[in-house]
Design an enzyme around this catalytic site. Structure first.
Site, PDB file in Angstrom:
ATOM      1  CG  HIS A   1     -33.148  33.495  67.832  1.00 20.23           C
ATOM      2  ND1 HIS A   1     -33.845  33.483  66.647  1.00 20.23           N
ATOM      3  CD2 HIS A   1     -31.846  33.229  67.495  1.00 20.23           C
ATOM      4  CE1 HIS A   1     -33.030  33.219  65.648  1.00 20.23           C
ATOM      5  NE2 HIS A   1     -31.806  33.070  66.128  1.00 20.23           N
TER       6      HIS A   1
ATOM      7  CG  ASP B   1     -36.479  35.728  60.995  1.00 18.60           C
ATOM      8  OD1 ASP B   1     -36.047  36.847  60.670  1.00 18.60           O
ATOM      9  OD2 ASP B   1     -37.528  35.236  60.544  1.00 18.60           O
TER      10      ASP B   1
END
Length: 482
Positions: free
Chosen positions: A452, A456
């Site tokens: 992350h 995304d």
């Protein structure tokens, strides 16, 4: 008058100066370094070849030498002795197998560099051996004392000397690569290395061999293909796992070695990555039908066709549209490197533990070529013979946990990669078609994990949708295949 007497004496007793060749011995090779050979007479100076021969005795090499464990590469500093192919007192020749060692990345066969007799083994099975430390003592074969005539030859030109020096340069390659070249009668001097400092890799040997002989079999005529008769689908029951023996005595402690040690390092590094997950459902009904049609064709060519080649090819087509998922980050996540090759790893469960070999350059391989490579990796993986090249360099990973059982998973990213997918079991489930009618669908669930810090959720979702479209409609892949 005194000068005349000196000149007369010199003319009667001509001075002959002979500068003799000398020899230097480097290792076991004798290198000749010629000095000038000339004669001086009155009144003319001239160069002449000597009419005699020098004689030298061969160096006696019957001595015990320590055979040290060479640098295997990839930063490996220690290995575990898995099997000895020799014992004390055995006679070996160059390139004979000495032992099989296993690092935290691969299994490697160590071969002899000498002809001689094994005098000592420094390690027992499952001992840890260190790079640069003695592995065995070997008594090299003694050369019989002999005299060799040294024939004088004209001086070698500078160009020829330079060419000989280039030929004599050391070729960088691991023992496993050298053995592969020897088994296929390939001279390492003819292979161009693509590794660091010109090191010859296993891929270089295979590429060279493919250019010489060709690696892809021609398709068999349809008339020769005889599809096997359909087998009745009996209900299968899971095979009970044998219970481990019950120890009623003391506890047992074992060192963490081999692939388990690699897992410790990799999973510890993976804890630093902030994971996020994404799951979806794939309808593989059309792909199941297509595979059933192609299985006998592939079998006629000697290849077992599973679903994985289709999964890998669809993933590669998706990575072309989303290259960030085929990237890697440095330790501090300050730089992103976009990888040109799609080296897709496949998690395999073996008796030695979890291993993740990868199929190199999926973006330029056909589905059949991917199936060939997967068959090779599975055979080597089941026998613990995978090389370092097969286990390193991955850029993206798929884990087929469904082959064992299970529908969902939470896969852990393999650093420095940024994404991984876990594939569940394919199950026959009722679903509705576009008209609202119920039909029997072949459903598989996929669970994605991504880093992350650089990926995304929207990117992961779009990639998964594209990958899903290729698998649910296999004909769509034809539009994007290159």
């Amino acid at each position: 008058m005194a000068a005349a007497r000196v000149l007369r004496t010199w003319s009667q007793n001509a001075v002959r100066l002979t500068c003799v060749r000398y020899f230097q011995t480097f290792n076991s090779a004798r290198v000749l370094k010629p000095k000038c050979v000339c004669s001086v007479g009155y009144p003319l100076f001239k160069y002449s070849q000597p009419r005699h021969s020098l004689r030298t005795a061969a160096v006696l090499q019957g001595q015990v030498v320590q055979f040290k464990l060479s640098d295997i590469g990839e930063g490996i500093r220690e290995v575990t002795i898995k099997e000895w192919y020799v014992k004390e007192g055995d006679t070996v020749s160059q390139f004979d197998s000495i032992c099989e060692v296993q690092s935290d990345k691969a299994s490697v066969t160590i071969t002899s560099r000498y002809d001689g007799v094994i005098k000592r083994l420094y390690y027992n099975l499952d001992d840890i051996a260190y790079v640069g430390k003695p592995l065995i003592d070997i008594e090299t074969e003694a050369l019989k004392d002999s005299e060799e005539d040294v024939v004088e030859t004209p001086a070698v030109s500078h160009d020829e000397h330079t060419h000989q020096e280039i030929k004599g340069q050391k070729t960088l390659a691991t023992p496993a690569v050298r053995r592969l070249a020897m088994e296929n009668n390939i001279k390492l001097s003819e292979v161009v290395g693509s590794g660091k400092d010109g090191r010859i890799l296993k891929e270089d040997i295979l590429s060279f061999l493919e250019k010489q002989t060709g690696a892809i079999l021609p398709p068999s005529p349809k008339s020769e293909i005889t599809p096997p008769p359909p087998q009745p689908k009996d209900r299968t029951f899971p095979t009970p796992i044998a219970k481990p023996p019950v120890f009623t005595g003391k506890d047992r402690t074992e060192p963490v070695t081999g692939f388990q040690k690699a897992m410790v390092k990799t999973m510890s590094a993976a804890l630093k990555i902030p994971h996020f997950g994404y799951c979806d459902e794939i309808d593989l009904t059309q792909l199941v039908k297509l595979r059933e049609e192609l299985k006998p064709v592939a079998l006629a060519r000697g290849i077992k066709l599973s679903f994985m080649p289709f999964f890998l090819k669809a993933a590669s087509l998706g990575l072309l549209q989303f290259p960030i998922l085929n990237a890697s980050v440095d330790e501090n996540c300050q730089n992103i490197t976009y990888k040109a090759s799609h080296n897709i790893g496949i998690a395999m469960d073996t008796e030695l533990g979890l291993i993740v070999p990868n199929v190199k350059n999926v973006q330029v391989r056909s589905v059949f070529e991917i199936a060939m490579e997967l068959n090779r990796l599975q055979k080597l993986g089941s026998s613990g013979q995978l090389g370092t090249t097969d286990l390193t360099g991955g850029t993206f990973t798929l884990s087929n946990i469904g082959s064992i059982g299970g529908t969902y998973a939470k896969p852990v990213i393999l650093p420095p990669e940024v994404a991984i997918g876990a594939l569940g079991a394919i199950k026959a489930l009722p679903r509705f078609d576009q008209k609202g009618d119920v039909y029997k669908a072949q459903i598989m669930n996929v669970s994605w994990s991504a880093d992350h810090r650089v990926i995304d959720g929207a990117t992961m979702s779009r990639f998964s949708n594209l990958w899903k479209s290729y698998l649910e409609n296999p004909a769509f892949m034809l539009l994007d295949l290159k």
